[in-house]
Structures are given as C-alpha cells and as structure tokens.
Design a protein around this motif. Structure first.
Motif, mmCIF file in Angstrom:
data_model
loop_
_atom_site.group_PDB
_atom_site.id
_atom_site.type_symbol
_atom_site.label_atom_id
_atom_site.label_comp_id
_atom_site.label_asym_id
_atom_site.label_seq_id
_atom_site.Cartn_x
_atom_site.Cartn_y
_atom_site.Cartn_z
ATOM 1 N N UNK A 71 -1.636 -12.843 6.067
ATOM 2 C CA UNK A 71 -2.340 -13.864 5.275
ATOM 3 C C UNK A 71 -1.629 -14.145 3.955
ATOM 4 N N UNK A 72 -1.800 -15.349 3.427
ATOM 5 C CA UNK A 72 -1.279 -15.619 2.077
ATOM 6 C C UNK A 72 -2.070 -14.811 1.053
ATOM 7 N N UNK A 73 -1.450 -14.553 -0.086
ATOM 8 C CA UNK A 73 -2.106 -13.734 -1.104
ATOM 9 C C UNK A 73 -3.094 -14.589 -1.901
ATOM 10 N N UNK A 74 -4.169 -14.943 -1.261
ATOM 11 C CA UNK A 74 -5.214 -15.736 -1.912
ATOM 12 C C UNK A 74 -6.554 -15.077 -1.632
ATOM 13 N N UNK A 75 -7.355 -14.953 -2.683
ATOM 14 C CA UNK A 75 -8.634 -14.248 -2.569
ATOM 15 C C UNK A 75 -9.531 -14.852 -1.493
ATOM 16 N N UNK A 76 -9.628 -16.172 -1.456
ATOM 17 C CA UNK A 76 -10.529 -16.832 -0.507
ATOM 18 C C UNK A 76 -10.121 -16.534 0.936
ATOM 19 N N UNK A 77 -8.822 -16.631 1.202
ATOM 20 C CA UNK A 77 -8.325 -16.382 2.567
ATOM 21 C C UNK A 77 -8.554 -14.936 2.976
ATOM 22 N N UNK A 78 -8.217 -14.034 2.078
ATOM 23 C CA UNK A 78 -8.324 -12.604 2.385
ATOM 24 C C UNK A 78 -9.783 -12.186 2.556
ATOM 25 N N UNK A 79 -10.629 -12.564 1.609
ATOM 26 C CA UNK A 79 -12.038 -12.176 1.685
ATOM 27 C C UNK A 79 -12.712 -12.776 2.918
ATOM 28 N N UNK A 80 -12.327 -14.024 3.253
ATOM 29 C CA UNK A 80 -12.888 -14.666 4.445
ATOM 30 C C UNK A 80 -12.508 -13.903 5.705
ATOM 31 N N UNK A 100 -7.266 1.898 6.633
ATOM 32 C CA UNK A 100 -6.430 0.715 6.407
ATOM 33 C C UNK A 100 -5.848 0.729 4.996
ATOM 34 N N UNK A 101 -6.661 1.146 4.040
ATOM 35 C CA UNK A 101 -6.213 1.233 2.652
ATOM 36 C C UNK A 101 -5.062 2.238 2.514
ATOM 37 N N UNK A 102 -5.178 3.363 3.223
ATOM 38 C CA UNK A 102 -4.108 4.370 3.186
ATOM 39 C C UNK A 102 -2.820 3.833 3.810
ATOM 40 N N UNK A 103 -2.954 3.103 4.911
ATOM 41 C CA UNK A 103 -1.764 2.529 5.578
ATOM 42 C C UNK A 103 -1.077 1.519 4.656
ATOM 43 N N UNK A 104 -1.863 0.652 4.039
ATOM 44 C CA UNK A 104 -1.307 -0.345 3.119
ATOM 45 C C UNK A 104 -0.621 0.337 1.932
ATOM 46 N N UNK A 105 -1.212 1.436 1.481
ATOM 47 C CA UNK A 105 -0.610 2.197 0.375
ATOM 48 C C UNK A 105 0.720 2.810 0.804
ATOM 49 N N UNK A 106 0.756 3.375 2.002
ATOM 50 C CA UNK A 106 1.998 3.955 2.518
ATOM 51 C C UNK A 106 3.091 2.903 2.668
ATOM 52 N N UNK A 107 2.683 1.692 3.026
ATOM 53 C CA UNK A 107 3.641 0.596 3.182
ATOM 54 C C UNK A 107 3.965 -0.091 1.854
ATOM 55 N N UNK A 108 3.324 0.380 0.788
ATOM 56 C CA UNK A 108 3.561 -0.126 -0.563
ATOM 57 C C UNK A 108 3.260 -1.629 -0.682
ATOM 58 N N UNK A 109 2.236 -2.042 0.049
ATOM 59 C CA UNK A 109 1.777 -3.431 -0.034
ATOM 60 C C UNK A 109 0.674 -3.495 -1.094
ATOM 61 N N UNK A 110 1.106 -3.467 -2.359
ATOM 62 C CA UNK A 110 0.171 -3.259 -3.458
ATOM 63 C C UNK A 110 -0.824 -4.392 -3.631
ATOM 64 N N UNK A 111 -0.390 -5.631 -3.457
ATOM 65 C CA UNK A 111 -1.323 -6.761 -3.600
ATOM 66 C C UNK A 111 -2.436 -6.680 -2.552
ATOM 67 N N UNK A 112 -2.051 -6.312 -1.330
ATOM 68 C CA UNK A 112 -3.040 -6.179 -0.259
ATOM 69 C C UNK A 112 -3.968 -4.984 -0.509
ATOM 70 N N UNK A 113 -3.417 -3.919 -1.048
ATOM 71 C CA UNK A 113 -4.247 -2.754 -1.412
ATOM 72 C C UNK A 113 -5.319 -3.181 -2.406
ATOM 73 N N UNK A 118 -10.822 -4.108 -3.747
ATOM 74 C CA UNK A 118 -11.790 -4.930 -4.489
ATOM 75 C C UNK A 118 -12.873 -5.469 -3.559
ATOM 76 N N UNK A 119 -12.464 -5.882 -2.376
ATOM 77 C CA UNK A 119 -13.429 -6.401 -1.396
ATOM 78 C C UNK A 119 -14.428 -5.319 -1.005
ATOM 79 N N UNK A 120 -13.926 -4.100 -0.748
ATOM 80 C CA UNK A 120 -14.811 -2.980 -0.406
ATOM 81 C C UNK A 120 -15.824 -2.732 -1.517
ATOM 82 N N UNK A 121 -15.339 -2.697 -2.750
ATOM 83 C CA UNK A 121 -16.224 -2.436 -3.886
ATOM 84 C C UNK A 121 -17.236 -3.565 -4.077
ATOM 85 N N UNK A 122 -16.821 -4.806 -3.778
ATOM 86 C CA UNK A 122 -17.745 -5.941 -3.896
ATOM 87 C C UNK A 122 -18.880 -5.852 -2.881
#
Length: 247
Positions: A71-80, A100-113, A118-122
C-alpha cells in the motif's frame, strides 16, 4: 459341630470380603486409567488447538504484512485496509497483529510499523510496554522525535509507576541518537525519581550527555554511582573480566 459351622461361615465371609476388596481395587485401577487417558486426550487436544491457533495467527500476520507492504504510505489507505483485515473477526486478532508488528520491525519497515501500531492503539488494543517500545524505536528510525516525545509524555502521565527500564533506555537512546542531551538528563531524572537503575549502555549515554552540557562533576557522579566496577576486554583471543580504573 456348631462351632465348626461358625468357623467355616467366618472363613467364607473373609473370602468374600477379600474378593470384593480385590474387585474394588481393580475397579479403582480401571477408573484411574480411564481418567488418566481422558486427561491425556484433553491435554493432546489442548496442545493441538494451541498449535493450530499459533499457526493461524502466524498466517494472519503474514497476510497483514503483505497487505501493508503493497500500500502507499497514506493513513486513509492503510487504516481502510486494516479495518477490512479485521472485518469478519468476532474478536480483535491481537496476537496476529503483534506478530505482524514484529515482522515489520525485523524488516525495518518503520513507516509501516508506525501505522500498524497507531491503528492498534486507536482500536484500544496493544497498549503494552512492548508496543510502546517498538513504536518509539520506529519514531527514532524515521526521525520523528516530536511524535516520540508526545507518546513518551502520555506514557509517563498514564503509567508512571509501571514504565519499564527498557522503555526508559529506549527513550534515552533516541535522544542520544538525535543529539538532545538536555532531554536525556530529563529522562534520567525521572528514572532516579522512580528508582529505576540504568543499564551499562544507558549509563554511558547519560554520562556523555552531562559531558556535552559541560557538567563534568555530574558525569563523574553518574559513573561512580551506576557504572559497574568491572568491564570485559578481549585478551589473547579470550574474553576477560577486569576491574575498571577508578577515576
């Protein structure tokens, strides 16, 4: 003759009691064996269910990573997309999301992390020290110091007494990485107030912060109070423990 009949009758009673006792013992053994078998079966089912659940959450996690990565790094797209991911779930798939959060962290995809956390906390989910630690690290790596500081202040105000040593260290590491020594000193003051003892790496960062601020006396006090009296060096290809030189 009467005495003989009485004796034989007494022997018969003893024999019958012995037989009944044996049958009772056999029955107890069989019952115990059945119960043990049932327990073993229940345990096997529990282990099997746990394995299936773990495999299922792992697959869900990988599916989430695939969705987010494309996905593009846009809040609306990701949250949807994340909302669709849980649309048919009766309960929030917290284990899968955390994986999933751990995998993204291992892959160093920080924006996606950052987006997933944030979505989880929301959604009111995953508000743990582990999630906060991952999120602060991602903010650090993505150069979003202000957002990290906002989150940190929220954590301090809502969970003051339960803030982990690891989280304090993470925040000091962030400020050290971005060369903000005065903020390191502030976090250290909170640590001391709450009785949280810094680890070796954190002690070095705090000492360096005082040095950068021109406060050599406080640097020495920190090292004297918290730095281990021993250090490890490599000598002749082996790791050796030696006493530090006193200052």
């Amino acid at each position: 003759m009467g005495a003989s009949l009485q004796f034989e009758f007494f022997n018969c009673n003893l024999l019958l009691k012995g037989i009944n006792s044996t049958r009772l013992s056999e029955k107890l053994v069989v019952t115990s064996a059945i119960k043990h078998s049932q327990k073993q079966g229940e345990l096997s089912l529990t282990i099997s269910d746990a394995k299936r659940e773990s495999a299922g959450s792992g697959q869900k996690a990988l599916n989430l990573v695939r969705i987010i990565s494309g996905l593009p790094i846009e809040k609306e797209s990701v949250y949807g997309a994340l909302d669709k991911w849980i649309a048919w779930e009766t309960e929030f798939p917290l284990i899968a999301a955390a994986k999933a959060l751990r995998i993204l962290r291992q892959q160093r995809l920080w924006k996606q992390v950052i987006q997933v956390a944030k979505w989880m906390l929301s959604k009111g989910q995953g508000a743990t020290m582990a999630t906060y630690d991952t999120l602060i690290l991602a903010f650090d790596m993505d150069n979003r110091v202000d957002e990290a500081e906002t989150l940190w202040n929220m954590i301090l105000h809502t969970s003051t007494r339960s803030v982990s040593k690891r989280l304090f260290s993470r925040m000091i590491s962030l400020y050290d990485h971005h060369h903000v020594p005065d903020k390191i000193v502030e976090v250290f003051a909170d640590m001391e107030e709450l009785g949280v003892k810094p680890g070796e790496d954190t002690v070095r960062r705090i000492a360096r912060a005082f040095q950068m601020l021109g406060q050599e006396d406080k640097k020495k006090l920190v090292l004297k109070k918290y730095q281990s009296r021993w250090k490890y060096i490599h000598f002749n290809g082996e790791r050796a423990r030696v006493r530090r030189d006193t200052e």
